[in-house]
Design a protein around this motif. Sequence first.
Motif, PDB file in Angstrom:
ATOM      1  N   ILE A 184       0.803  -2.784  -5.731  1.00 43.03           N
ATOM      2  CA  ILE A 184      -0.323  -1.994  -5.217  1.00 43.03           C
ATOM      3  C   ILE A 184      -1.426  -1.822  -6.261  1.00 43.03           C
ATOM      4  O   ILE A 184      -2.359  -1.044  -6.058  1.00 43.03           O
ATOM      5  CB  ILE A 184       0.149  -0.605  -4.713  1.00 43.03           C
ATOM      6  CG1 ILE A 184       0.683   0.252  -5.855  1.00 43.03           C
ATOM      7  CG2 ILE A 184       1.163  -0.744  -3.605  1.00 43.03           C
ATOM      8  CD1 ILE A 184       0.935   1.695  -5.455  1.00 43.03           C
ATOM      9  N   GLN A 185      -1.363  -2.587  -7.360  1.00 36.83           N
ATOM     10  CA  GLN A 185      -2.339  -2.383  -8.428  1.00 36.83           C
ATOM     11  C   GLN A 185      -3.726  -2.924  -8.091  1.00 36.83           C
ATOM     12  O   GLN A 185      -4.703  -2.567  -8.742  1.00 36.83           O
ATOM     13  CB  GLN A 185      -1.839  -3.013  -9.727  1.00 36.83           C
ATOM     14  CG  GLN A 185      -1.670  -4.525  -9.679  1.00 36.83           C
ATOM     15  CD  GLN A 185      -1.079  -5.073 -10.967  1.00 36.83           C
ATOM     16  OE1 GLN A 185      -1.258  -4.487 -12.027  1.00 36.83           O
ATOM     17  NE2 GLN A 185      -0.358  -6.176 -10.876  1.00 36.83           N
ATOM     18  N   HIS A 186      -3.848  -3.772  -7.068  1.00 38.27           N
ATOM     19  CA  HIS A 186      -5.155  -4.322  -6.688  1.00 38.27           C
ATOM     20  C   HIS A 186      -5.762  -3.647  -5.463  1.00 38.27           C
ATOM     21  O   HIS A 186      -6.767  -4.117  -4.938  1.00 38.27           O
ATOM     22  CB  HIS A 186      -5.035  -5.829  -6.427  1.00 38.27           C
ATOM     23  CG  HIS A 186      -4.575  -6.610  -7.629  1.00 38.27           C
ATOM     24  ND1 HIS A 186      -5.369  -6.807  -8.734  1.00 38.27           N
ATOM     25  CD2 HIS A 186      -3.393  -7.218  -7.895  1.00 38.27           C
ATOM     26  CE1 HIS A 186      -4.707  -7.517  -9.628  1.00 38.27           C
ATOM     27  NE2 HIS A 186      -3.497  -7.775  -9.139  1.00 38.27           N
ATOM     28  N   VAL A 187      -5.162  -2.562  -5.002  1.00 46.91           N
ATOM     29  CA  VAL A 187      -5.636  -1.889  -3.793  1.00 46.91           C
ATOM     30  C   VAL A 187      -6.989  -1.227  -4.064  1.00 46.91           C
ATOM     31  O   VAL A 187      -7.150  -0.515  -5.058  1.00 46.91           O
ATOM     32  CB  VAL A 187      -4.614  -0.834  -3.328  1.00 46.91           C
ATOM     33  CG1 VAL A 187      -5.169   0.012  -2.209  1.00 46.91           C
ATOM     34  CG2 VAL A 187      -3.324  -1.517  -2.889  1.00 46.91           C
ATOM     35  N   PRO A 188      -8.003  -1.446  -3.202  1.00 46.58           N
ATOM     36  CA  PRO A 188      -9.313  -0.807  -3.390  1.00 46.58           C
ATOM     37  C   PRO A 188      -9.231   0.715  -3.310  1.00 46.58           C
ATOM     38  O   PRO A 188      -8.329   1.271  -2.679  1.00 46.58           O
ATOM     39  CB  PRO A 188     -10.144  -1.362  -2.216  1.00 46.58           C
ATOM     40  CG  PRO A 188      -9.426  -2.569  -1.744  1.00 46.58           C
ATOM     41  CD  PRO A 188      -7.974  -2.334  -2.027  1.00 46.58           C
ATOM     42  N   THR A 198       0.871  -1.168   0.000  1.00 42.85           N
ATOM     43  CA  THR A 198       0.000   0.000   0.000  1.00 42.85           C
ATOM     44  C   THR A 198       0.910   1.221   0.000  1.00 42.85           C
ATOM     45  O   THR A 198       2.083   1.126   0.368  1.00 42.85           O
ATOM     46  CB  THR A 198      -0.920   0.068   1.237  1.00 42.85           C
ATOM     47  OG1 THR A 198      -0.112   0.099   2.430  1.00 42.85           O
ATOM     48  CG2 THR A 198      -1.866  -1.121   1.288  1.00 42.85           C
ATOM     49  N   SER A 199       0.377   2.359  -0.432  1.00 40.44           N
ATOM     50  CA  SER A 199       1.174   3.589  -0.442  1.00 40.44           C
ATOM     51  C   SER A 199       0.643   4.507   0.640  1.00 40.44           C
ATOM     52  O   SER A 199      -0.267   5.294   0.407  1.00 40.44           O
ATOM     53  CB  SER A 199       1.092   4.268  -1.812  1.00 40.44           C
ATOM     54  OG  SER A 199       1.705   3.487  -2.798  1.00 40.44           O
ATOM     55  N   PHE A 214      -0.780  16.008  -4.020  1.00 47.25           N
ATOM     56  CA  PHE A 214      -1.771  16.889  -4.634  1.00 47.25           C
ATOM     57  C   PHE A 214      -1.812  16.714  -6.155  1.00 47.25           C
ATOM     58  O   PHE A 214      -2.854  16.911  -6.781  1.00 47.25           O
ATOM     59  CB  PHE A 214      -1.498  18.352  -4.269  1.00 47.25           C
ATOM     60  CG  PHE A 214      -2.025  18.749  -2.919  1.00 47.25           C
ATOM     61  CD1 PHE A 214      -3.388  18.840  -2.689  1.00 47.25           C
ATOM     62  CD2 PHE A 214      -1.165  19.021  -1.865  1.00 47.25           C
ATOM     63  CE1 PHE A 214      -3.890  19.199  -1.437  1.00 47.25           C
ATOM     64  CE2 PHE A 214      -1.649  19.387  -0.613  1.00 47.25           C
ATOM     65  CZ  PHE A 214      -3.022  19.474  -0.405  1.00 47.25           C
ATOM     66  N   GLY A 215      -0.691  16.327  -6.739  1.00 47.81           N
ATOM     67  CA  GLY A 215      -0.647  16.169  -8.184  1.00 47.81           C
ATOM     68  C   GLY A 215      -1.105  14.820  -8.707  1.00 47.81           C
ATOM     69  O   GLY A 215      -1.519  14.719  -9.871  1.00 47.81           O
ATOM     70  N   HIS A 216      -1.050  13.772  -7.855  1.00 49.41           N
ATOM     71  CA  HIS A 216      -1.261  12.424  -8.400  1.00 49.41           C
ATOM     72  C   HIS A 216      -2.240  11.549  -7.632  1.00 49.41           C
ATOM     73  O   HIS A 216      -2.680  10.522  -8.156  1.00 49.41           O
ATOM     74  CB  HIS A 216       0.088  11.705  -8.497  1.00 49.41           C
ATOM     75  CG  HIS A 216       1.047  12.354  -9.441  1.00 49.41           C
ATOM     76  ND1 HIS A 216       1.006  12.155 -10.811  1.00 49.41           N
ATOM     77  CD2 HIS A 216       2.054  13.240  -9.218  1.00 49.41           C
ATOM     78  CE1 HIS A 216       1.957  12.862 -11.390  1.00 49.41           C
ATOM     79  NE2 HIS A 216       2.602  13.533 -10.440  1.00 49.41           N
ATOM     80  N   LEU A 217      -2.606  11.893  -6.398  1.00 51.77           N
ATOM     81  CA  LEU A 217      -3.488  11.011  -5.636  1.00 51.77           C
ATOM     82  C   LEU A 217      -4.864  10.882  -6.286  1.00 51.77           C
ATOM     83  O   LEU A 217      -5.395   9.777  -6.414  1.00 51.77           O
ATOM     84  CB  LEU A 217      -3.628  11.487  -4.188  1.00 51.77           C
ATOM     85  CG  LEU A 217      -4.523  10.605  -3.290  1.00 51.77           C
ATOM     86  CD1 LEU A 217      -4.015   9.171  -3.249  1.00 51.77           C
ATOM     87  CD2 LEU A 217      -4.609  11.175  -1.883  1.00 51.77           C
ATOM     88  N   ALA A 258       0.842   7.339 -11.942  1.00 51.55           N
ATOM     89  CA  ALA A 258       0.289   7.813 -10.672  1.00 51.55           C
ATOM     90  C   ALA A 258       0.643   6.851  -9.540  1.00 51.55           C
ATOM     91  O   ALA A 258       0.956   7.288  -8.421  1.00 51.55           O
ATOM     92  CB  ALA A 258      -1.222   7.975 -10.785  1.00 51.55           C
ATOM     93  N   ARG A 259       0.603   5.536  -9.814  1.00 53.85           N
ATOM     94  CA  ARG A 259       0.974   4.554  -8.782  1.00 53.85           C
ATOM     95  C   ARG A 259       2.414   4.741  -8.341  1.00 53.85           C
ATOM     96  O   ARG A 259       2.730   4.749  -7.152  1.00 53.85           O
ATOM     97  CB  ARG A 259       0.782   3.118  -9.292  1.00 53.85           C
ATOM     98  CG  ARG A 259      -0.619   2.595  -9.222  1.00 53.85           C
ATOM     99  CD  ARG A 259      -0.679   1.085  -9.072  1.00 53.85           C
ATOM    100  NE  ARG A 259       0.260   0.362  -9.903  1.00 53.85           N
ATOM    101  CZ  ARG A 259       0.033  -0.009 -11.168  1.00 53.85           C
ATOM    102  NH1 ARG A 259      -1.114   0.301 -11.735  1.00 53.85           N
ATOM    103  NH2 ARG A 259       0.938  -0.674 -11.858  1.00 53.85           N
TER     104      ARG A 259
END
Length: 382
Positions: free
Chosen positions: A169-173, A130-131, A213-216, A228-229
């Motif tokens: 982290i590609q499957h994180v809800p 997770t990030s 702020f730029g990517h979340l 973005a990930r």
Amino acid sequence: MIKNDHFIIKTKVYFNKGSMQMLRCLEGHCALVVSDSIMTELGYLKQAQDYLMEAGIASTTFTDVKPDPDVSVVAAGVEAYEACNADVLVALGGGSVIDTAKAVLYFVWQRHKAKGDRFEKPCFVAIPTTSGTGSEVTNFSVISANGTKNVLIDEFIGPDVALLDSICIQHVPKSVIADTGMDVLVHALEAYVSTDATDFTDALAEKTAELIFGHLKKLYDDPANDDARDRVQNASCMAGIAFTNSNLGITHSLAHALGAEFHLPHGRANALLMEAVIEYNADIAGTANNYAAWKYQKMAAELNLPARTPREGTVSLLRAIAQLKREIGIPQGINATGRVDPELFEKAVEDMAEEAMNDRCTPTNPVEPTKKDLIRLYRKSF
């Protein structure tokens, strides 16, 4: 004058897609892989073990980690570690997994010290899935005991290697993307106004805020967005480096107690409390002319927000936070989560405030709070 006079980063960081393959380069004879059932189901645990096998390292797994790990889980992990006589420790998972692995390492070390035995620290590799926590580069671990979250801080438990493989982290809800992303932003802002902040931690905090702020929102809208990930995961790691050197503040102190009492995800609890704390730290109800307000103004200017005065900068930052929270579905207030009964909250608020006063994150908050202050902040955030 800066109080803090040192900056440490002991963790070697590999980042972007595919970095888990660096497990092939490790040396050792036996690894304990601390993970959870989700990593087993997604196949990442087997992938990690396969890479270790290619390095000639046998592995055994400990996958009994649950969210908000407690001392019983850590005790079981200690026994698993000792049983395989590990010289490599791999944590594959979110903050709870990495915190568990850190606590296992710490208590194995303490057990050997108590016996007078020599203890060789294993190569400790953290692979976050997770990030948010930044735990892969920090010397912090949060473990529950008797319903209370305890913060363990020791340089010994900092990972030696961090692998920021964004594939993991590609499957994180989406809800987890939102919660953990806001946790990253809180880490950055609390490190920035900490009484132990330095030029080094400020630089990392500023870049972290810019990336969040730029990517979340991009990641929340499209979890398949590779760029973005990568950027959000990098932000999480940078914030971790910042706060492990500067410590945090009362947003975290309050969130630790709130999360333990009502089982709210840590990042969500931080997000619900952060605006009230920023207003308090900056003395928005008063002069808005103190150290914290000046730092929030500086952060707002770095983000190209209106910031001609400390008050304007702080208000601009608060508005940007509120907008981001709306865009990623964070509830406006604790009550809006639907998970905290108002009567039970009111009954618990004094005990939570007392717990927060004694939290390890409180001493470096830019304003020294009283218990009454913390109670007011809880109620304002409700």
